[in-house]
Design a protein around this motif. Structure first.
Motif, mmCIF file in Angstrom:
data_model
loop_
_atom_site.group_PDB
_atom_site.id
_atom_site.type_symbol
_atom_site.label_atom_id
_atom_site.label_comp_id
_atom_site.label_asym_id
_atom_site.label_seq_id
_atom_site.Cartn_x
_atom_site.Cartn_y
_atom_site.Cartn_z
ATOM 1 N N ARG A 158 0.768 -1.220 -0.063
ATOM 2 C CA ARG A 158 0.084 -0.089 -0.128
ATOM 3 C C ARG A 158 1.085 1.239 0.081
ATOM 4 N NH1 ARG A 158 -2.639 2.923 3.787
ATOM 5 N NH2 ARG A 158 -1.893 1.956 5.677
ATOM 6 N N LEU A 159 0.889 1.951 -1.128
ATOM 7 C CA LEU A 159 1.789 3.141 -1.100
ATOM 8 C C LEU A 159 1.212 4.342 -0.428
ATOM 9 C CD1 LEU A 159 2.564 2.607 -5.007
ATOM 10 C CD2 LEU A 159 3.810 1.646 -3.011
ATOM 11 N N ASN A 160 2.199 5.547 -0.317
ATOM 12 C CA ASN A 160 1.792 6.643 0.041
ATOM 13 C C ASN A 160 1.132 6.597 1.434
ATOM 14 O OD1 ASN A 160 3.128 7.789 -2.081
ATOM 15 N ND2 ASN A 160 1.548 7.773 -3.340
ATOM 16 N N ALA A 177 -0.584 7.444 4.549
ATOM 17 C CA ALA A 177 -0.638 8.557 5.525
ATOM 18 C C ALA A 177 -0.917 8.071 7.194
ATOM 19 C CB ALA A 177 -1.677 9.461 5.226
ATOM 20 N N GLU A 227 9.685 11.348 8.596
ATOM 21 C CA GLU A 227 8.263 11.601 8.649
ATOM 22 C C GLU A 227 7.923 10.337 9.273
ATOM 23 O OE1 GLU A 227 5.903 13.975 7.555
ATOM 24 O OE2 GLU A 227 7.789 15.240 7.245
ATOM 25 N N PRO A 260 4.019 8.309 9.789
ATOM 26 C CA PRO A 260 2.611 7.958 9.481
ATOM 27 C C PRO A 260 1.835 7.745 11.038
ATOM 28 C CG PRO A 260 3.671 6.458 8.251
ATOM 29 C CD PRO A 260 4.689 7.115 9.052
ATOM 30 N N ALA A 265 5.520 4.660 3.161
ATOM 31 C CA ALA A 265 5.714 6.091 3.188
ATOM 32 C C ALA A 265 5.865 6.596 1.984
ATOM 33 C CB ALA A 265 6.705 6.401 4.271
ATOM 34 N N PRO A 266 5.443 7.960 1.711
ATOM 35 C CA PRO A 266 5.712 8.702 0.477
ATOM 36 C C PRO A 266 7.278 8.775 0.064
ATOM 37 C CG PRO A 266 4.227 10.030 1.481
ATOM 38 C CD PRO A 266 4.582 8.819 2.677
ATOM 39 N N ARG A 274 10.223 4.352 -6.810
ATOM 40 C CA ARG A 274 8.714 4.638 -7.127
ATOM 41 C C ARG A 274 8.247 3.631 -8.083
ATOM 42 N NH1 ARG A 274 6.550 10.121 -5.288
ATOM 43 N NH2 ARG A 274 5.484 10.226 -7.440
#
Ligand code: TXA
Ligand code: MG
Length: 332
Positions: free
Chosen positions: A247-249, A251, A265, A267, A310-311, A322
């Motif tokens: 599961r990408l990006n 948050a 960062e 999430p 994470a992004p 990516r």
């Protein structure tokens, strides 16, 4: 070691990359056997590219569809230039990036030694001069083109250390040269120079910015026709796939998910993750690329059903990272 004609080795020899191991690996390749070896990008599964029977063993060991052409690896630039027809752009890219993590797809020279099966019957040929000292020493000892896809089973995560190769291919290949971790960690950048503007078929270890700096312009995207009829695994939507869903990006993190971080960062819910790895706490994309495939394998081994990612920034090597993550996340 094998019955004559056997294509299934009883066990895979693990060779040290010293003079003895290199000589043994070269002899096995020249005898038509499969030998995995480190390159600066990922481990390759090598076979004599001039011998269709040897190349057929690659497709069998990887369970790779035969419409996917292989990259032919050469010891030096002159040897590679002899196998294809290089236009001005191809020549400049070869000059700038070989040896290194660049593959050039060019029209095959009429006298190319790379057999039809390795080229999947295409009139083009994919050529690469790797920069890894073990790969170079091996190619020099073999003295002919070596076809080598990444040394994983088709559709799986590419191997960046010897154990990864054995996880997928033990007893399917004659030998493995153990060269430790591969430094770049994502595959070579594939650029097609087939007339007209060069096309970036697969982002990889040479960044788009570096290509632009040499060409003086941006490479074009693959033609739509290339996507309909994929010419290689780098173009198949689902590839580089761990067992877990990806599961990408992300948050936020659901309880029980594994988590792949980049930089500082965090999430929401990160403390509920079943396993956590950081590709680069300092936010360094080269470090992240070198750790990517190992991290996917390790998080997969945690048993989590989903790996939340994470992004990742899009610039530089981020484009290749990516791309691999998007293929790992694609529906299967
Ligand atoms: O870094 C790498 O490139 C590694 C190491 C071992 O050299 N090799 C690698 O091979 O990644 P493989 O088979 O996993 O990926 C080969 C890619 C395919 O995605 C395909 O798109 C491209 O090379 N390719 C090969 N021959 C081609 C051709 N004639 N036309 C278009 N693409 C081609
Ligand atoms: Mg591959």
């Amino acid at each position: 070691m094998n019955d004559p004609g056997s294509t299934v080795p009883a066990a895979t020899l693990r060779l040290d990359p010293d003079a003895t191991g290199l000589a043994q690996a070269a002899a096995l390749l020249c005898a038509g056997e499969l030998v995995a070896f480190p390159t600066e990008t990922v481990y390759g599964l090598g076979a004599d590219a001039t011998d269709p029977a040897a190349v057929a063993r690659i497709f069998a060991a990887k369970e790779r569809p035969r419409f996917n052409p292989l990259i032919a690896h050469l010891a030096d630039r002159d040897a590679a230039l002899a196998e294809g027809r290089f236009d001005e752009s191809a020549r400049r890219l070869a000059e700038a990036f070989w040896p290194g993590p660049l593959t050039l797809v060019v029209p095959a020279h009429a006298g190319t030694r790379v057999c039809d099966l390795a080229r999947a019957g295409l009139s083009s040929v994919a050529l690469r001069v790797p920069g890894h000292p073990i790969a170079r020493a091996l190619l020099e000892a073999v003295g002919r083109p070596v076809a080598a896809p990444s040394a994983n089973r088709s559709g799986r995560v590419s191997p960046t250390r010897a154990d990864h190769v054995l996880d997928d291919l033990a007893a399917r290949i004659a030998a493995l040269l153990d060269g430790g971790d591969t430094p770049v960690g994502v595959e070579s950048t594939v650029v097609a120079c087939l007339g007209g503007q060069p096309r970036l078929l697969r982002p990889g270890g040479i960044t788009r910015d570096a290509l632009r700096a040499v060409l003086g312009f941006d490479p074009a995207d693959p033609e739509a026709a290339d996507a309909d009829r994929p010419t290689g695994p780098g173009m198949l939507a689902s590839h580089y796939a761990p067992r877990a869903r990806v599961r990408l990006n992300a948050a936020s993190v659901e309880p029980g998910e594994a988590l792949l971080l980049f930089g500082a960062e965090r999430p929401e819910g990160h403390d509920q993750a079943r396993a956590v790895l950081n590709l680069s706490p300092a936010g360094d994309l080269a470090e992240a690329a070198s750790r990517l495939f190992g991290a996917l394998r390790n998080l997969d081994a945690s048993g989590a059903a989903t790996i939340a990612v994470a992004p990742i920034p899009a610039e530089g090597l981020g484009e290749a990272i990516r791309d691999r993550l998007a293929r790992a996340a694609a529906p299967r």
